[in-house]
Design a protein around this motif. Structure first.
Motif, mmCIF file in Angstrom:
data_model
loop_
_atom_site.group_PDB
_atom_site.id
_atom_site.type_symbol
_atom_site.label_atom_id
_atom_site.label_comp_id
_atom_site.label_asym_id
_atom_site.label_seq_id
_atom_site.Cartn_x
_atom_site.Cartn_y
_atom_site.Cartn_z
ATOM 1 N N ARG A 389 -6.111 16.070 10.659
ATOM 2 C CA ARG A 389 -5.218 15.183 9.638
ATOM 3 C C ARG A 389 -5.400 13.752 10.028
ATOM 4 N NH1 ARG A 389 -2.147 19.442 11.377
ATOM 5 N NH2 ARG A 389 -0.964 18.204 12.706
ATOM 6 N N LEU A 390 -4.592 12.832 9.275
ATOM 7 C CA LEU A 390 -4.636 11.465 9.674
ATOM 8 C C LEU A 390 -3.295 11.075 9.712
ATOM 9 C CD1 LEU A 390 -7.446 10.171 7.292
ATOM 10 C CD2 LEU A 390 -7.582 10.604 9.592
ATOM 11 N N VAL A 391 -2.941 10.006 10.375
ATOM 12 C CA VAL A 391 -1.505 9.411 10.463
ATOM 13 C C VAL A 391 -1.672 8.031 10.151
ATOM 14 C CG1 VAL A 391 0.475 8.903 11.673
ATOM 15 C CG2 VAL A 391 -0.690 11.316 11.850
ATOM 16 N N TYR A 392 -0.957 7.545 9.279
ATOM 17 C CA TYR A 392 -1.147 5.810 9.100
ATOM 18 C C TYR A 392 0.230 5.419 9.481
ATOM 19 C CZ TYR A 392 -2.048 1.442 6.758
ATOM 20 O OH TYR A 392 -2.299 0.169 6.499
ATOM 21 N N ARG A 393 -0.006 3.917 9.962
ATOM 22 C CA ARG A 393 1.385 3.222 10.383
ATOM 23 C C ARG A 393 1.201 1.916 9.813
ATOM 24 N NH1 ARG A 393 0.266 3.334 16.870
ATOM 25 N NH2 ARG A 393 -1.516 2.113 16.864
ATOM 26 N N ASP A 394 1.982 1.116 9.737
ATOM 27 C CA ASP A 394 2.530 -0.243 9.334
ATOM 28 C C ASP A 394 1.865 -0.591 7.876
ATOM 29 O OD1 ASP A 394 2.706 -2.897 9.243
ATOM 30 O OD2 ASP A 394 1.606 -3.442 11.398
ATOM 31 N N LEU A 395 2.726 -0.604 6.859
ATOM 32 C CA LEU A 395 2.501 -0.707 5.580
ATOM 33 C C LEU A 395 2.563 -2.127 5.062
ATOM 34 C CD1 LEU A 395 5.161 2.089 4.578
ATOM 35 C CD2 LEU A 395 2.466 2.255 4.385
ATOM 36 N N ALA A 396 2.749 -3.086 5.965
ATOM 37 C CA ALA A 396 2.874 -4.483 5.587
ATOM 38 C C ALA A 396 1.774 -5.018 4.436
ATOM 39 C CB ALA A 396 3.398 -5.391 6.752
ATOM 40 N N ASP A 397 0.806 -4.646 4.838
ATOM 41 C CA ASP A 397 -0.559 -5.143 4.369
ATOM 42 C C ASP A 397 -1.449 -4.170 3.446
ATOM 43 O OD1 ASP A 397 -0.369 -7.947 5.223
ATOM 44 O OD2 ASP A 397 -0.958 -7.562 7.091
ATOM 45 N N ILE A 398 -0.635 -3.254 2.894
ATOM 46 C CA ILE A 398 -1.416 -2.312 1.965
ATOM 47 C C ILE A 398 -1.474 -3.149 0.629
ATOM 48 C CG2 ILE A 398 -0.658 -0.132 2.996
ATOM 49 C CD1 ILE A 398 1.404 0.014 0.762
ATOM 50 N N ARG A 399 -2.170 -2.625 -0.118
ATOM 51 C CA ARG A 399 -2.273 -3.095 -1.741
ATOM 52 C C ARG A 399 -2.128 -2.011 -2.406
ATOM 53 N NH1 ARG A 399 -1.653 -7.090 0.829
ATOM 54 N NH2 ARG A 399 -2.808 -8.859 0.842
ATOM 55 N N VAL A 400 -1.313 -2.381 -3.608
ATOM 56 C CA VAL A 400 -0.816 -1.306 -4.659
ATOM 57 C C VAL A 400 -1.370 -1.674 -5.808
ATOM 58 C CG1 VAL A 400 1.004 0.008 -5.468
ATOM 59 C CG2 VAL A 400 1.118 -0.546 -3.099
ATOM 60 N N SER A 401 -1.769 -0.814 -6.734
ATOM 61 C CA SER A 401 -2.085 -1.295 -8.237
ATOM 62 C C SER A 401 -1.233 -0.539 -9.005
ATOM 63 C CB SER A 401 -3.344 -0.692 -8.637
ATOM 64 O OG SER A 401 -3.545 -0.469 -10.036
ATOM 65 N N PRO A 402 0.004 -1.204 -9.750
ATOM 66 C CA PRO A 402 0.757 -0.647 -10.641
ATOM 67 C C PRO A 402 0.019 0.253 -11.842
ATOM 68 C CG PRO A 402 1.489 -2.854 -10.206
ATOM 69 C CD PRO A 402 -0.319 -2.757 -9.509
ATOM 70 N N ALA A 403 -1.026 -0.315 -12.322
ATOM 71 C CA ALA A 403 -1.677 0.412 -13.337
ATOM 72 C C ALA A 403 -2.336 1.560 -12.993
ATOM 73 C CB ALA A 403 -2.732 -0.546 -14.058
ATOM 74 N N ARG A 404 -2.770 1.879 -11.949
ATOM 75 C CA ARG A 404 -3.270 3.027 -11.293
ATOM 76 C C ARG A 404 -2.053 3.997 -11.104
ATOM 77 N NH1 ARG A 404 -8.612 2.680 -7.629
ATOM 78 N NH2 ARG A 404 -9.677 0.979 -8.717
ATOM 79 N N LEU A 405 -1.063 3.327 -10.374
ATOM 80 C CA LEU A 405 0.285 4.324 -10.337
ATOM 81 C C LEU A 405 0.831 4.950 -11.584
ATOM 82 C CD1 LEU A 405 2.220 2.299 -7.661
ATOM 83 C CD2 LEU A 405 0.847 4.393 -7.287
ATOM 84 N N ALA A 406 0.942 4.001 -12.533
ATOM 85 C CA ALA A 406 1.176 4.497 -13.754
ATOM 86 C C ALA A 406 0.377 5.557 -14.482
ATOM 87 C CB ALA A 406 1.432 3.238 -14.834
ATOM 88 N N ARG A 407 -0.788 5.516 -14.436
ATOM 89 C CA ARG A 407 -1.726 6.335 -14.795
ATOM 90 C C ARG A 407 -1.556 7.899 -14.264
ATOM 91 N NH1 ARG A 407 -5.947 2.587 -14.669
ATOM 92 N NH2 ARG A 407 -6.723 3.601 -12.795
ATOM 93 N N HIS A 408 -0.833 7.907 -12.969
ATOM 94 C CA HIS A 408 -0.556 9.141 -12.384
ATOM 95 C C HIS A 408 1.012 9.470 -12.228
ATOM 96 C CE1 HIS A 408 -4.648 9.970 -10.734
ATOM 97 N NE2 HIS A 408 -4.815 8.377 -10.757
ATOM 98 N N GLY A 409 1.647 8.630 -13.303
ATOM 99 C CA GLY A 409 3.115 8.984 -13.287
ATOM 100 C C GLY A 409 3.891 8.668 -11.833
ATOM 101 N N ILE A 410 3.425 7.736 -11.319
ATOM 102 C CA ILE A 410 4.228 7.269 -10.036
ATOM 103 C C ILE A 410 5.095 6.104 -10.249
ATOM 104 C CG2 ILE A 410 3.987 6.944 -7.562
ATOM 105 C CD1 ILE A 410 1.238 8.354 -7.582
ATOM 106 N N THR A 411 6.232 5.844 -9.933
ATOM 107 C CA THR A 411 6.939 4.710 -9.761
ATOM 108 C C THR A 411 7.163 4.117 -8.528
ATOM 109 O OG1 THR A 411 9.119 5.945 -9.899
ATOM 110 C CG2 THR A 411 8.154 5.625 -12.197
ATOM 111 N N ALA A 412 7.166 2.759 -8.571
ATOM 112 C CA ALA A 412 7.286 2.164 -7.256
ATOM 113 C C ALA A 412 8.175 1.083 -7.406
ATOM 114 C CB ALA A 412 5.930 1.862 -6.727
ATOM 115 N N PRO A 413 9.590 1.217 -7.608
ATOM 116 C CA PRO A 413 10.346 0.130 -7.413
ATOM 117 C C PRO A 413 10.512 -0.763 -6.105
ATOM 118 C CG PRO A 413 11.780 1.947 -7.492
ATOM 119 C CD PRO A 413 10.085 2.479 -7.483
ATOM 120 N N GLY A 414 10.947 -1.805 -6.200
ATOM 121 C CA GLY A 414 11.380 -2.386 -4.973
ATOM 122 C C GLY A 414 10.052 -3.011 -3.858
#
Length: 504
Positions: A389-414
């Motif tokens: 398995r993998l473990v990830y830490r430190d979310l400060a510098d990830i990148r997020v695509s609202p369009a891709r999330l929407a295609r998969h029905g994922i919301t990400a407020p805030g």
């Protein structure tokens, strides 16, 4: 008495006063440290878009680079994924240089003087780090630590591809020995009381870190002395420094990320007020994403964060990655894999690459590009050493695509606006630059080993535009040297490295 040039002299003299028993070991480590930093610099000269290099050509025994002023720089073939110190000298118009700082001075390029000083400090600090290694024993590839912080202390050489791999400007020798994880210290964090009314708090601040109506904010002693100008205030908190130096492991498990307003490697990385405000939302969002990886990825939860008016006084509490290791399993940063004998097995490396790429590309398809370099990404190993398995830490510098999330029905407020982008180039740069050209390349150690591992791994990947880009296009990587030579440019600069999957 030993004599050393430039920064080597300063660190050598300080070391002689503090730890005279290490001076001879420090002297022995200097040639290897110069070669390690020179190898990283030669990679940058060969593969980054530096404006004063106008071209290059392969010759029978290496590579010749043409400079804009008509001079020529020659050296061995430049493997962009090599981690061994294989460059012991390069020639500038026939004159050999074995010292990266002196070479940079001789190049006489814009902003090169400051960069040369940083390289000299990187060499000297790297030699100091290596001089402090215990002989055999705990650092032997077949000896596996039990504690998470022990794994982090084994990573002595720092960033595998950055010429400033161990540059710590603003740190004296005494401070490097007292705070650097490779020197295995216990650091006494100060607890600074701040009225709750003056703090921005996200998540749940630990109950034990309160004093009536005040929060007790952990402060790194370097920060307390050099930035806040305070020392000896409040009770201390003993902790072990991790790879990032600013993040430390507490004896009872949690990790605490402290503010440390010093430039380490490339930039000053504070805990911004914005990142404190977004930490709870990011942590909750990450759990939603991790749940879609069929148990192959866990993300350490941010338990609580606080900032007292600025990035200079802030802290963040986070789960230890070992939370996600079952009995008999171990979890370690990917950067620490090179201190084991596991990557020497082609089958093991291919299995690890398959796991990392499957998870990374799955999240990218969903809309999240991790900054999965060897410090942020950890691997859980079974009792036999298999990656499970993998473990990830430190979310400060990830990148997020609202369009891709929407295609998969994922919301990400805030989520903070600065991490949001639908640009596939920006998303792939973030993931491929950190995971493929960073963590996997650093683990493999050469283009040939990386190609062998990936040829097997990519065959099992679902077809997608991202997977095709991985197989067919040059790989993005941060142009780390160009960034240090471009002080007026605030963001990341990038280069494109040869794709080993396209080179036979």
């Amino acid at each position: 008495m030993h004599r050393f040039p430039s920064a080597e002299t300063e660190i050598g003299d300080e070391l002689a006063a503090l730890r005279p028993g290490l001076v001879s070991r420090y002297a022995r480590e200097l040639p290897g440290a110069r070669a390690s930093v020179l190898t990283r610099l030669w990679r940058a000269l060969a593969h980054e878009p530096l404006p004063w290099i106008t071209g290059g050509e392969r010759v029978r025994d290496g590579l010749v680079l043409r400079l804009a002023d008509g001079r020529a720089l020659s050296g061995p073939p430049a493997d962009p994924y090599a981690t061994d110190a294989y460059v012991t000298a390069v020639r500038l118009d026939g004159t050999p240089y074995d010292d990266p700082a002196r070479l940079t001075t001789a190049l006489a390029v814009p902003h090169g003087e400051d960069f040369a000083s940083e390289l000299a400090h990187s060499v000297a600090s790297l030699a100091l780090s290596r001089a402090g290694r215990p002989a055999g024993g705990a650092t032997h590839p077949k000896v596996w630590p039990e504690a998470d912080w022990e794994w982090e202390q084994r990573v002595v050489d720092g960033h595998p591809f950055h010429p400033n791999c161990r540059s710590r400007p603003g740190f004296s020798v005494a401070e490097q020995l007292a705070y650097g994880p490779e020197h295995r210290p216990v650091v006494e964090l100060e607890l600074l009381p701040v009225p709750v009314s003056e703090c921005l708090v996200s998540g749940r601040w630990p109950d034990g870190m309160r004093d009536g109506g005040r929060l007790l904010i952990p402060v790194h002693p370097w920060q307390a002395r050099h930035v806040l100008k305070r020392t000896g205030e409040g009770a201390g908190l003993a902790a072990r420094p991790l790879m990032s130096l600013r993040t430390l492991a507490l004896p009872d498990g949690p990790h605490v990320k402290t503010a440390l307003s010093a430039r380490l490697t490339s930039s000053v990385r504070d805990i911004s007020v914005g990142s404190v405000a977004a930490s709870a939302a990011l942590s909750e969002f990450a759990q939603v994403l991790a749940a879609r990886t069929d148990g192959l990825l866990h993300v350490t939860r941010t338990l609580g964060a606080a900032a007292a008016g600025s990035a200079d006084l802030a802290a963040l509490w986070r789960e230890s990655p070992r939370t996600y290791a079952a009995p008999g399993e171990r979890v370690l940063p990917v950067a620490a894999l090179a201190t084991t004998d596991l990557p020497a097995s082609a089958d093991w490396l291919a299995g690890f690459a398959r796991l990392a790429l499957s998870v990374g590309l799955r999240l990218l398809e969903l809309g999240v590009a991790l900054e999965a370099h060897g410090q942020n990404l950890l691997v859980v190993l079974s009792a036999s050493g298999a990656p499970v398995r993998l473990v990830y830490r430190d979310l400060a510098d990830i990148r997020v695509s609202p369009a891709r999330l929407a295609r998969h029905g994922i919301t990400a407020p805030g989520l903070p606006a600065r991490i949001l982008t639908d640009d596939p180039v920006a998303l792939r740069r973030k993931l491929f630059g950190s995971l493929v050209a960073g963590a996997l390349a650093g683990t493999a150690g050469s283009a040939a080993a990386l190609r062998r591992a990936l040829e097997t791994a990519v065959r099992d990947l679902p077809d997608s535009p991202d997977a095709r880009a991985l197989r067919e296009e040059p790989w993005p990587a941060k142009a780390l040297t160009l960034m240090r030579l471009s002080p007026g440019h605030p963001g990341d600069l990038w280069t494109r490295l040869p794709n080993p999957l396209r080179s036979g």
